[in-house]
Write a protein that holds these residues in place. Structure first.
Motif, short mmCIF file in Angstrom:
data_model
loop_
_atom_site.label_atom_id
_atom_site.label_comp_id
_atom_site.label_asym_id
_atom_site.label_seq_id
_atom_site.Cartn_x
_atom_site.Cartn_y
_atom_site.Cartn_z
N GLU A 3 25.37 36.89 62.31
CA GLU A 3 25.50 37.87 63.38
C GLU A 3 25.88 37.20 64.69
O GLU A 3 26.77 37.67 65.41
CB GLU A 3 24.19 38.63 63.54
CG GLU A 3 24.18 39.63 64.68
CD GLU A 3 22.84 40.35 64.81
OE1 GLU A 3 22.44 40.62 65.96
OE2 GLU A 3 22.22 40.66 63.78
N CYS A 27 29.42 37.82 66.73
CA CYS A 27 29.39 38.34 68.11
C CYS A 27 30.00 37.35 69.09
O CYS A 27 30.73 37.76 70.01
CB CYS A 27 27.95 38.67 68.51
SG CYS A 27 27.25 40.07 67.61
N ALA A 31 33.86 37.25 68.42
CA ALA A 31 34.49 38.50 68.86
C ALA A 31 34.53 38.59 70.38
O ALA A 31 35.54 39.01 70.96
CB ALA A 31 33.73 39.69 68.28
N ALA A 32 33.44 38.20 71.04
CA ALA A 32 33.40 38.26 72.50
C ALA A 32 34.38 37.27 73.12
O ALA A 32 35.06 37.58 74.11
CB ALA A 32 31.99 37.98 73.00
N SER A 55 37.86 38.54 72.65
CA SER A 55 38.09 39.69 73.53
C SER A 55 38.71 39.29 74.85
O SER A 55 39.51 40.04 75.44
CB SER A 55 36.77 40.42 73.80
OG SER A 55 36.24 40.99 72.62
N TRP A 103 28.79 43.42 70.94
CA TRP A 103 28.73 41.96 70.89
C TRP A 103 27.56 41.46 71.74
O TRP A 103 26.86 40.52 71.35
CB TRP A 103 30.04 41.34 71.38
CG TRP A 103 31.30 41.97 70.88
CD1 TRP A 103 32.43 42.21 71.60
CD2 TRP A 103 31.59 42.42 69.54
NE1 TRP A 103 33.40 42.80 70.82
CE2 TRP A 103 32.91 42.93 69.55
CE3 TRP A 103 30.86 42.45 68.36
CZ2 TRP A 103 33.52 43.48 68.42
CZ3 TRP A 103 31.46 42.99 67.22
CH2 TRP A 103 32.75 43.49 67.24
N ALA A 140 24.27 39.56 70.18
CA ALA A 140 23.97 38.21 70.64
C ALA A 140 22.57 38.12 71.24
O ALA A 140 21.86 37.12 71.05
CB ALA A 140 25.02 37.77 71.66
N GLY A 158 27.57 34.08 72.86
CA GLY A 158 27.89 35.50 72.72
C GLY A 158 27.43 36.30 73.92
O GLY A 158 28.15 37.19 74.41
N ALA A 215 30.23 38.14 76.17
CA ALA A 215 30.20 39.60 76.19
C ALA A 215 29.70 40.12 77.54
O ALA A 215 30.21 41.13 78.05
CB ALA A 215 29.31 40.12 75.06
#
Length: 324
Positions: A19, A23, A26-27, A30, A49, A53, A79, A83
């Protein structure tokens, strides 16, 4: 029991690491939304995210094995920072001071994507009429939606056969947006110019395509900015379903490009109730994609989210007061 505890502990550790890694990656990706429309799609889910995190950081502090605590804190911390850097600017964004509820020259506006598959058109139309709003901006409109509203109240209608319609108590002085310039695809737009006791003002409604069509959505944004430049912005109001969240780089760019102040702030408006053809129920909205902007002559009195009706969007209700 000792063996079972060890197995559960290891499975939980694997789950938390996975996880945290998802996250964090992905963050971080982004942030590529600054230059890539595809990467910008991930920014819309920045709160997920961030929440994921934070869970990993909490696990690191409370439950993680001591030998792995640093690993989980690192993954979760990356993360949270990546994020958080997406979400925080919206939360701390400065806003013009609000006007008191007793301020003169008030105007009430309802912005609502009623959804093409609205499950209860009669209830939706009745709720809209019951708001007694001065201006109602409707997306995914249709003749059936128009007729259901007009059956209950004699509004003036701008673009009565369009996907975006504007209903008003005031008779429009002018309507219709300029033709699209070459190379810029036009989102559905409706425009009406009105005059009340506070003076003349222009209202525009818009509906963008989904963020999965990022390049097209950004072109629509440039097209809308071109339209806005044809009118006085001091007393302008812009409302619609922009299909983009305030933590996306597309929305931030347009906030600057439009020359208007966005009066909605992290107002989660989608989804509402059942969504998709499979009528999947979602317990709470997680995307703030419906927005209302206004020029500097308007001060915000109130901004609120309406109830879940037959649409997959929540309506947005904004009351503004015009200053001299």
């Amino acid at each position: 029991m000792g063996l079972l505890r060890i197995v559960i502990s290891r499975l939980l550790a694997m789950l938390m690491f996975g996880e945290g890694l998802v996250c964090a990656v992905a963050a971080l990706v982004s942030h590529g939304g600054r230059v890539s429309a595809r990467a910008d799609i991930l920014t819309h889910f920045a709160p997920f995210w961030l929440a994921g995190a934070l869970v990993v950081v909490g696990y690191a502090l409370l439950l993680a094995p001591k030998t792995l605590r640093t690993v989980f804190l690192t993954v979760g911390g990356v993360g949270v920072m990546a994020a958080g850097a997406l979400v925080l600017p919206e939360l701390i964004r400065p806003m013009t001071p609000r006007a008191p509820a007793s301020a003169p020259n008030q105007l009430k506006l309802v912005q609502f994507n009623v959804w093409g598959r609205n499950a209860d058109l009669a209830q939706t139309a009745q709720w809209i009429v019951d708001q007694d709003a001065d201006i109602v901006v409707i997306e995914e409109a249709s003749p059936a939606v128009r007729d259901a509203i007009l059956l209950r109240r004699a509004y003036h209608v701008v673009c009565g056969d369009c996907q975006v319609m504007i209903f008003s108590k005031l008779k429009p002085l002018d309507s219709g947006a300029p033709a699209s310039p070459a190379g810029l695809p036009r989102p559905p737009i409706a425009q009406g110019t009105y005059r009340n006791a506070g003076g003349q003002f222009t209202v525009l409604g818009a509906h963008y395509t989904w963020p999965t069509q990022g390049s097209l959505q950004q072109q629509q944004g440039r097209r809308l900015a071109w339209v806005l430049d044809h009118y006085s912005k001091d007393a302008m109001i812009l409302a619609g379903d922009f299909n983009s969240t305030p933590w996306s780089f597309s929305r931030r760019r347009e906030d600057r490009l439009f020359g208007l102040e966005r009066r909605t702030k992290a107002l989660f408006s989608w989804p509402a109730g059942e969504v998709s053809r499979q009528r999947i129920k979602v317990p709470f909205p997680f995307l703030p994609i419906d927005h209302v902007y206004a020029g500097k002559q308007w001060r915000t009195v109130s901004v609120e989210r309406g109830p879940a009706l037959g649409s997959d969007h929540f309506p947005v209700i904004v009351t503004l007061a015009r200053t001299p």
